[in-house]
Design an enzyme around this catalytic site. Structure first.
Site, PDB file in Angstrom:
ATOM      1  N   GLY A  23       1.506   3.679  -2.094  1.00 33.92           N
ATOM      2  CA  GLY A  23       2.237   4.841  -1.620  1.00 33.92           C
ATOM      3  C   GLY A  23       3.441   4.352  -0.831  1.00 33.92           C
ATOM      4  O   GLY A  23       3.309   3.495   0.045  1.00 33.92           O
ATOM      5  N   SER A  46      -4.907   2.318  -2.129  1.00 34.80           N
ATOM      6  CA  SER A  46      -5.415   1.194  -1.336  1.00 34.80           C
ATOM      7  C   SER A  46      -4.551   0.984  -0.095  1.00 34.80           C
ATOM      8  O   SER A  46      -5.073   0.784   1.001  1.00 34.80           O
ATOM      9  CB  SER A  46      -5.488  -0.074  -2.185  1.00 34.80           C
ATOM     10  OG  SER A  46      -4.233  -0.397  -2.737  1.00 34.80           O
ATOM     11  N   GLU A  47      -3.227   1.013  -0.254  1.00 39.20           N
ATOM     12  CA  GLU A  47      -2.334   0.953   0.905  1.00 39.20           C
ATOM     13  C   GLU A  47      -1.105   1.824   0.684  1.00 39.20           C
ATOM     14  O   GLU A  47      -0.666   2.023  -0.456  1.00 39.20           O
ATOM     15  CB  GLU A  47      -1.859  -0.482   1.190  1.00 39.20           C
ATOM     16  CG  GLU A  47      -2.895  -1.371   1.851  1.00 39.20           C
ATOM     17  CD  GLU A  47      -3.654  -2.230   0.853  1.00 39.20           C
ATOM     18  OE1 GLU A  47      -4.511  -3.027   1.300  1.00 39.20           O
ATOM     19  OE2 GLU A  47      -3.413  -2.099  -0.359  1.00 39.20           O
ATOM     20  N   SER A  48      -0.562   2.325   1.792  1.00 41.06           N
ATOM     21  CA  SER A  48       0.716   3.041   1.791  1.00 41.06           C
ATOM     22  C   SER A  48       1.618   2.391   2.822  1.00 41.06           C
ATOM     23  O   SER A  48       1.157   1.942   3.878  1.00 41.06           O
ATOM     24  CB  SER A  48       0.524   4.522   2.115  1.00 41.06           C
ATOM     25  OG  SER A  48      -0.231   5.168   1.098  1.00 41.06           O
ATOM     26  N   HIS A  77       1.469  -5.916  -1.945  1.00 39.13           N
ATOM     27  CA  HIS A  77       1.896  -5.080  -3.069  1.00 39.13           C
ATOM     28  C   HIS A  77       2.718  -3.892  -2.594  1.00 39.13           C
ATOM     29  O   HIS A  77       3.639  -3.444  -3.287  1.00 39.13           O
ATOM     30  CB  HIS A  77       0.700  -4.641  -3.924  1.00 39.13           C
ATOM     31  CG  HIS A  77      -0.016  -3.427  -3.454  1.00 39.13           C
ATOM     32  ND1 HIS A  77      -1.007  -3.454  -2.495  1.00 39.13           N
ATOM     33  CD2 HIS A  77       0.110  -2.119  -3.813  1.00 39.13           C
ATOM     34  CE1 HIS A  77      -1.461  -2.235  -2.294  1.00 39.13           C
ATOM     35  NE2 HIS A  77      -0.804  -1.401  -3.083  1.00 39.13           N
TER      36      HIS A  77
END
Length: 300
Positions: A23, A46-48, A77
């Protein structure tokens, strides 16, 4: 009402619905930390990553990273996803060669590699790697990660490594054994929280014979709210630092590695990693491509 620009960007791939989705949230200066955490939970990736203006000399932008449950110092990422978007969607690559991001782990320089005016890869320089020992009960590790004891490769140490977050690195004999891993996520989460470990990273130097990559990896992060992270820039950067500091790759020449991850959960992707010798302080660079899949506005 505040209108916040939000993107989904698949990192470490050039194909939609593969790689690792980040995100990417612009306009984050309008948000509180609590709202960032709520948005990360709402996006449920998973991550923003949240983009903020910088007030520091030498830092172009500040960023913050959130999983659905926790703020973390660094995420590879999501860094690739954001900087790909800045370069392409927002056209920044037409004005400059890269940016420096201020993260919770330190300054992260990112450059864009272009051919004929098109961005081909985004490359970040991670912070100087560190390694440290961890008390190891091989049977307990085997049960936590769901890999038989005899599938764990004794040629390499089980260690912690860091290029922004601490990662537990576990060498495995084969790609098949990694793909068949069935971790006990509750036990693994408890263990990783006890030792302040972000993720547990399985790796092998023996991928399937027909494949054209050097290492194959898989990553579990239940302690920070992620059962499995598809393709991990931070963990694979830490892995490369571990290999260098343990003299498993040359310390007198640049090593370039192609790492595959994500196949076990249907999100295949590739990372291109360099270890540049610099005594006990090697320079670790992690590169990849990305694909923007969703563009939207969050109304608050």
């Amino acid at each position: 009402m505040r209108n916040i620009r939000v993107y989904h960007v698949d990192a470490f791939t050039d194909q939609p619905f593969t790689g690792n989705t980040a995100g990417v949230v612009l306009d984050a200066e309008q948000l509180t930390g609590e709202e960032m955490q709520q948005i990360a939970k709402e996006l449920n990736l998973s991550e923003s990553i949240f983009l903020l203006p910088s007030d520091q000399t030498g830092i172009d932008y500040k960023v913050r990273y959130f999983t659905p449950t926790d703020e973390i110092p660094f995420c590879g990422h999501a860094t690739i996803g954001l900087t790909w978007l800045l370069a392409t969607e927002l056209g920044l690559s037409q004005q400059q060669d890269g940016v420096v991001l201020g993260t919770g782990a330190g300054a992260i320089p990112v450059v864009w590699h272009q051919e004929e005016g098109r961005v081909q890869r985004v490359e970040m320089t991670q912070i100087t790697p560190q390694i440290k020992a961890l008390p190891v009960d091989l049977q307990a590790i085997s049960e936590m990660v769901g890999v038989p004891v005899d599938a764990i490769d004794p040629a390499y140490p089980i260690q912690l490594s860091h290029t922004g977050n601490w990662h537990l690195l576990i060498p495995v004999h084969s790609q098949q054994a990694i793909d068949q891993a069935t971790p006990d996520l509750i036990a693994l989460s408890k263990h990783n929280k006890e030792y302040q470990i972000a993720t547990t990273h399985l790796f092998t130097f023996t991928p399937d014979a027909e494949d054209d990559y050097d290492l194959y990896t898989r990553d579990f992060a239940p302690a920070i709210g992620i059962a499995e992270d598809p393709v991990t820039g931070a963990a694979n950067g830490a892995l490369t630092g571990y290999l260098y500091l343990n003299h498993m790759i040359p310390q007198d020449q640049i090593t370039q590695l192609k790492i595959a991850q994500g196949r076990a959960i249907g999100r295949p992707g590739f990372l291109y990693v360099q270890a540049i010798p610099n005594g006990e302080h090697p320079i670790i660079k992690v590169a990849g491509t990305a694909k923007i899949t969703i563009r939207g506005t969050l109304d608050i």
